[in-house]
Motif scaffolding. Structure first.
Motif, mmCIF file in Angstrom:
data_model
loop_
_atom_site.group_PDB
_atom_site.id
_atom_site.type_symbol
_atom_site.label_atom_id
_atom_site.label_comp_id
_atom_site.label_asym_id
_atom_site.label_seq_id
_atom_site.Cartn_x
_atom_site.Cartn_y
_atom_site.Cartn_z
ATOM 1 N N ILE A 106 -53.423 0.377 -42.933
ATOM 2 C CA ILE A 106 -52.007 0.140 -43.260
ATOM 3 C C ILE A 106 -51.159 0.134 -41.998
ATOM 4 C CG2 ILE A 106 -50.002 1.093 -44.450
ATOM 5 C CD1 ILE A 106 -52.036 2.251 -46.509
ATOM 6 N N GLU B 76 -46.972 3.167 -54.982
ATOM 7 C CA GLU B 76 -48.150 2.301 -55.161
ATOM 8 C C GLU B 76 -49.139 2.467 -54.012
ATOM 9 O OE1 GLU B 76 -46.284 -1.501 -57.606
ATOM 10 O OE2 GLU B 76 -46.028 -1.385 -55.431
ATOM 11 N N ILE B 77 -48.647 2.421 -52.788
ATOM 12 C CA ILE B 77 -49.561 2.497 -51.640
ATOM 13 C C ILE B 77 -50.117 3.911 -51.512
ATOM 14 C CG2 ILE B 77 -48.020 3.111 -49.723
ATOM 15 C CD1 ILE B 77 -50.526 0.203 -49.719
ATOM 16 N N GLU C 58 -53.166 4.147 -53.573
ATOM 17 C CA GLU C 58 -54.315 3.525 -52.901
ATOM 18 C C GLU C 58 -54.903 4.467 -51.843
ATOM 19 O OE1 GLU C 58 -55.575 0.460 -53.668
ATOM 20 O OE2 GLU C 58 -54.076 0.319 -55.272
ATOM 21 N N LYS D 171 -45.798 -3.318 -50.970
ATOM 22 C CA LYS D 171 -45.846 -2.422 -52.122
ATOM 23 C C LYS D 171 -44.936 -1.219 -51.908
ATOM 24 C CE LYS D 171 -50.457 -3.642 -53.823
ATOM 25 N NZ LYS D 171 -49.974 -4.204 -55.085
ATOM 26 N N ILE E 248 -48.019 7.660 -45.224
ATOM 27 C CA ILE E 248 -47.025 6.598 -45.436
ATOM 28 C C ILE E 248 -46.188 6.396 -44.176
ATOM 29 C CG2 ILE E 248 -45.073 5.831 -46.815
ATOM 30 C CD1 ILE E 248 -47.652 6.017 -48.424
ATOM 31 N N TYR F 116 -42.327 1.448 -45.020
ATOM 32 C CA TYR F 116 -42.208 1.650 -46.469
ATOM 33 C C TYR F 116 -40.923 2.372 -46.866
ATOM 34 C CZ TYR F 116 -46.977 0.025 -46.932
ATOM 35 O OH TYR F 116 -48.113 -0.750 -46.908
ATOM 36 N N PHE G 134 -50.279 -5.593 -49.483
ATOM 37 C CA PHE G 134 -50.109 -4.142 -49.571
ATOM 38 C C PHE G 134 -48.882 -3.674 -48.783
ATOM 39 C CE2 PHE G 134 -54.590 -4.427 -50.760
ATOM 40 C CZ PHE G 134 -54.638 -3.549 -51.830
#
Length: 471
Positions: A29, A14-15, A18, A10, A77, A171, A7
């Motif tokens: 995360i 995408e994350i 989720e 990703k 994020i 990310y 993960f």
């Protein structure tokens, strides 16, 4: 369920899906990233400071999402920040011993925007000292290492941002770009980097290098993620005297549309001179991919580029010295020798040369507008060379200033810092030694969305694996 490590590589989109659907918690995360940083960053040196409140922010995000208070695609994020961007109560060092204990009392505007969106500030990322260098290996905290080869430089000055995103330590990240400092490390590390139209993203609370040339831009692993970040960062800011007043827009609105009959210009001059052979092959293959996708390719003229490049250098030298003169006098021994030597070269310039260089900004706009008159965007290599080794400095044995790697690093990126046009880099290939090669798209002012449209089509066709999980 997939292992958590999977993960971490990703995309934001995408994350985010989720997180929104509560299949993965923000706490999981962030914990996973912090563990990965703890294990791997001793090899890469991307972070200067980890946010001590990251886990607390993650818990708060999970609580909000659980209550149905989802803020949008960046909620939860983890994002990194170049350590040139002020963060309230978190050290901001500029990669310099002068500011090693500097703790700002307020956030930069871009940090406020990220926090408002629900993003988690994971930490502050290493930078070439005072952001004055395109190699990324001159920081008080040591050089950042390229995740694709630890002996190679990341490029700079947003060195930590490029390497951390590529190595799946965050990310996305923010960098600054004065001669290419978002695009150079993005290209060398194999990720996506946008230098938006001048004035689009606030510089308030970002330590300056050259107020005429500085831009703040997002760095991500995918085109779509980059547009997501741009959607959050756009906002007219009265605190930034260079802010551009433009309507907010959805930068992702053209992503997914085909580029059939989209016209793309290939410069006849300057951008294709003296390319590394592998860069040349990769660029030609990229042109073929664009043609296969339906784009109409056309050669265009870009005149007087050497003169414009010289003007950018004069402005940068003069304004960088003006910015740092006091610190040079007050802290003469707290500078990297190379950075200090470069700053002192400004004393060779005369006032009328700086004035003439400023006047050439309008000429640079005209040259590029003329080239873009009958096309929708320009395509060029991002870099003319492959990533050199850390501390490598010359392209030949001559060891003259003209052969210094800094000029090769900024050659193809700096012109659009002079005119402020949006420029996007994305990975297009890998060399025989598995080092990333980037391609650059340049558009008219305020046409970032068109660049994302073209970039996304190319990204999907190339389907490169850009997240570097194994270091």
């Amino acid at each position: 369920m997939e292992p958590l490590e999977n993960f971490l590589s990703k995309s934001i989109s995408e994350i985010g899906n989720e997180i929104r659907n509560k299949r993965l918690s923000v706490f999981e995360i962030v914990s996973g990233l912090l563990d990965r940083i703890n294990r791997l960053d001793k090899h890469l040196n991307t972070f200067i400071t980890i946010n001590p409140e990251a886990l607390e922010m993650a818990e708060k995000a999970d609580e909000e999402i659980g209550l149905g208070k989802y803020r949008g695609p960046l909620h939860g994020i983890p994002i990194g920040l170049k350590d040139l961007i002020d963060t309230k109560s978190i050290k901001t060092t500029m990669g310099s011993g002068i500011y090693k204990n500097n703790i700002p009392s307020e956030d930069a505007t871009v940090v406020e925007q990220l926090k408002k969106s629900g993003a988690i500030i994971i930490g502050k990322l290493n930078t070439h000292q005072m952001a004055y260098g395109p190699t990324g290996d001159r920081s008080y905290y040591g050089p950042v290492r390229n995740p694709h080869d630890l002996s190679k430089m990341t490029g700079g000055s947003s060195s930590g941002s490029g390497a951390a995103v590529a190595a799946c330590l965050c990310y996305g990240a923010l960098g600054t770009d004065t001669s290419g400092s978002v695009r150079i490390p993005a290209s060398f590390c194999g990720i996506v980097g946008m230098k938006p139209t001048y004035g689009t993203v606030s510089k308030h609370g970002v330590y300056p290098l050259s107020w005429t040339l500085d831009h703040v831009g997002p760095m991500t692993r995918t085109i779509k993620d980059n547009a997501i970040l741009m959607n959050i960062l756009q906002e007219y800011d009265r605190k930034d005297c260079d802010a551009l007043s433009r309507k907010n827009e959805d930068y992702s609105r053209l992503i997914g549309k085909n580029i059939n009959k989209v016209r793309i210009g290939i410069p006849k001059q300057f951008y294709l001179d003296k390319l590394n052979e592998e860069v040349k092959v990769a660029f030609n293959k990229t042109i073929s991919h664009l043609k296969e996708s339906g784009a109409e390719m056309k050669e265009v003229n870009l005149l007087n580029m050497e003169k414009l490049s010289d003007a950018q250098k004069i402005i940068l030298r003069s304004e960088a010295y003006a910015t740092h003169e006091k610190n040079l006098n007050d802290f003469p021994d707290l500078w990297d020798d190379e950075v200090k030597e470069r700053l002192m070269t400004a004393l060779q310039d005369r006032g009328f040369e700086y004035a003439n260089a400023l006047r050439l900004r309008d000429s640079a706009k005209k040259v590029f507008n003329d080239a873009l008159e009958n096309v929708d965007a320009l395509v060029t290599p991002t870099m003319s060379i492959l990533p050199p080794k850390i501390n490598e400095r010359y392209l030949s044995h001559n060891k003259t200033d003209d052969d210094h790697i800094r000029w090769a690093n900024i050659k193809l990126t700096a012109p659009t810092n002079l005119n402020g046009f949006p420029s996007l880099t994305l990975p297009c290939s890998f060399s025989s030694e598995d080092m990333p090669i980037g391609v650059q798209l340049i558009g008219r002012e305020m046409e970032e969305a068109k660049l994302y449209q073209i970039g996304y089509v190319l990204e999907q066709q190339l389907s490169l694996d850009v997240g570097k999980l194994s270091i």
